[in-house]
Enzyme design. Structure first.
Site, short mmCIF file in Angstrom:
data_model
loop_
_atom_site.label_atom_id
_atom_site.label_comp_id
_atom_site.label_asym_id
_atom_site.label_seq_id
_atom_site.Cartn_x
_atom_site.Cartn_y
_atom_site.Cartn_z
N CYS A 131 0.89 -1.18 0.00
CA CYS A 131 0.00 0.00 0.00
C CYS A 131 0.92 1.21 0.00
O CYS A 131 1.22 1.77 1.04
CB CYS A 131 -0.89 -0.01 1.24
SG CYS A 131 -1.94 -1.46 1.37
N ALA A 132 1.37 1.62 -1.16
CA ALA A 132 2.57 2.46 -1.24
C ALA A 132 2.34 3.96 -1.38
O ALA A 132 3.23 4.75 -1.06
CB ALA A 132 3.44 1.97 -2.40
N GLY A 158 6.32 8.04 0.40
CA GLY A 158 7.46 8.40 1.26
C GLY A 158 8.26 7.17 1.69
O GLY A 158 9.49 7.15 1.65
N ASP A 217 -5.48 -5.18 -5.68
CA ASP A 217 -6.00 -5.27 -4.32
C ASP A 217 -5.03 -6.16 -3.54
O ASP A 217 -4.92 -7.36 -3.82
CB ASP A 217 -7.40 -5.89 -4.35
CG ASP A 217 -7.99 -6.04 -2.96
OD1 ASP A 217 -7.25 -5.89 -1.96
OD2 ASP A 217 -9.20 -6.32 -2.87
N ASP A 259 1.81 -1.01 4.89
CA ASP A 259 1.43 0.24 5.58
C ASP A 259 -0.07 0.41 5.29
O ASP A 259 -0.45 1.05 4.31
CB ASP A 259 2.27 1.39 5.00
CG ASP A 259 2.12 2.68 5.78
OD1 ASP A 259 1.92 2.62 7.00
OD2 ASP A 259 2.20 3.76 5.15
N CYS A 274 -1.15 4.41 10.77
CA CYS A 274 -1.04 5.68 11.49
C CYS A 274 -2.24 5.83 12.42
O CYS A 274 -2.68 6.94 12.70
CB CYS A 274 -0.87 6.86 10.55
SG CYS A 274 -2.25 7.10 9.42
C1 LIG Z 1 -1.55 4.62 4.77
S1 LIG Z 1 -1.71 4.82 3.08
C2 LIG Z 1 -0.09 4.38 2.51
C3 LIG Z 1 0.95 5.45 2.73
C4 LIG Z 1 2.28 5.14 2.05
N1 LIG Z 1 2.81 3.87 2.52
C5 LIG Z 1 3.32 6.21 2.26
O1 LIG Z 1 4.19 6.08 3.12
O2 LIG Z 1 3.26 7.22 1.54
C6 LIG Z 1 -2.63 3.42 2.61
C7 LIG Z 1 -2.79 3.24 1.10
O3 LIG Z 1 -3.42 1.97 0.88
C8 LIG Z 1 -4.15 2.06 -0.32
N2 LIG Z 1 -5.09 0.90 -0.30
C9 LIG Z 1 -6.29 0.79 0.33
N3 LIG Z 1 -6.79 -0.45 0.19
C10 LIG Z 1 -5.89 -1.15 -0.54
C11 LIG Z 1 -5.85 -2.49 -1.03
N4 LIG Z 1 -6.84 -3.36 -0.75
N5 LIG Z 1 -4.78 -2.88 -1.77
C12 LIG Z 1 -3.79 -2.00 -2.04
N6 LIG Z 1 -3.77 -0.70 -1.62
C13 LIG Z 1 -4.81 -0.30 -0.87
C14 LIG Z 1 -4.79 3.43 -0.27
O4 LIG Z 1 -5.12 3.88 -1.55
C15 LIG Z 1 -3.67 4.26 0.40
O5 LIG Z 1 -2.92 4.93 -0.58
#
Ligand SMILES: C[S@@+](CC[C@H](N)C(=O)[O-])C[C@H]1O[C@@H](n2cnc3c(N)ncnc32)[C@H](O)[C@@H]1O
Length: 260
Positions: A74-75, A79, A129, A147, A200
């Site tokens: 979940c990138a 950062g 996903d 994350d 977070c």
């Molecule tokens: C906490 S944020 C990630 C922050 C990132 N790691 C950073 O440091 O910039 C969570 C991310 O998970 C993504 N997300 C939500 N559900 C997901 C899924 N089932 N599979 C992949 N990504 C997902 C969201 O779009 C969001 O960008």
């Protein structure tokens, strides 16, 4: 305005967190209104990237070595991916994934604008996903950063629109998604490989209780390892960096080693 007899989102939020953090809640809540002190990430980058200092820990806890295969599940916005990429230095492979197309565009921009061109060739951008990843690449990666999407209470408190709509259902719907992502990561990392789970969130339901559930449902398949750094406060399974005491965060993280 909330209907007569019905609690507003703000009241529900207050009730929920005050009951869990008790006498610490007032200072913790006040610290969530303070501006995040941004850390300037510059090492080995083309231009500085600013992030909460607590965000440095999950990718560092993954202890990535050159040549490894790494998945950032979940990138976006990226950062933590930048930290992983500057550790790999163009070696091995880094898959940066995010389900949201808009956030994925931002992720690509961040990587392309900040990372040296010669360290970009090993990066793969995907939009799957994460909770279904294990079906496509089981036993695949040396290391995975998960994350997870979470409650982001700092964001909720600072957004009247989100606060108005808040209910405990927000946590109840996120926790199963986080658990599904973690189960998928457990099948996707190689046996012997390492996962760092982070959020977070303040709520234990999204942090230690996710690991607790993994213990119940995937008994014997993994072990929780001690963290490498001692930032923040020790919890049952990991560490929690919180802004009232650490001036950064919230960030929770835990190291999970797959056994079989
Ligand atoms: C906490 S944020 C990630 C922050 C990132 N790691 C950073 O440091 O910039 C969570 C991310 O998970 C993504 N997300 C939500 N559900 C997901 C899924 N089932 N599979 C992949 N990504 C997902 C969201 O779009 C969001 O960008």
């Amino acid at each position: 305005m909330a209907k007569k007899g019905k609690k507003s989102g703000e009241e529900l939020f207050e009730e929920y967190y005050a009951s869990r953090w008790e006498e610490r809640w007032d200072s913790l809540k006040a610290s969530l209104f303070e501006e995040v002190s941004h850390y300037s990430l510059t090492e080995n980058l083309e231009q500085a990237y600013y992030l909460d200092e607590a965000s440095l820990y999950p990718p560092k806890e993954l202890d990535v070595q050159e040549g490894e295969s790494v998945l950032d599940m979940c990138a976006a916005p990226g950062g933590k991916s930048l930290i992983l990429a500057t550790t790999l230095k163009g070696s091995g492979s880094l898959t940066v994934n995010d389900l949201s197309p808009d956030r994925r565009r931002r992720l690509r921009q961040v990587m392309e604008n900040h990372l040296r061109p010669e360290w970009q060739g090993n990066i793969r951008y995907t939009g799957y996903d994460g909770s279904l990843w294990y079906r496509h690449e089981p036993d695949w990666y040396d290391k995975i950063l998960l994350d997870a999407p979470c409650s982001s209470e700092r964001h909720v408190l600072n957004s009247p629109e989100h606060l108005k709509k808040w209910t405990p259902g927000r946590i109840k719907s996120l926790a199963p998604r986080q658990f599904a992502l973690l189960c998928s990561a457990l099948e996707t990392v190689k046996p012997g490989g390492l996962i760092v789970y982070s959020t977070c969130a303040l709520a234990a339901e999204e942090n230690d209780l996710i690991i607790e559930r993994l213990h119940k449902k995937r008994k014997g398949r993994f072990t929780v390892e001690p963290t490498l750094f001692t930032a923040g406060e020790e919890t049952r399974y990991g560490r929690h960096i919180l802004p009232d005491r650490d001036g950064a965060g919230p960030i929770y993280y835990c190291r999970i080693r797959r056994l079989s």
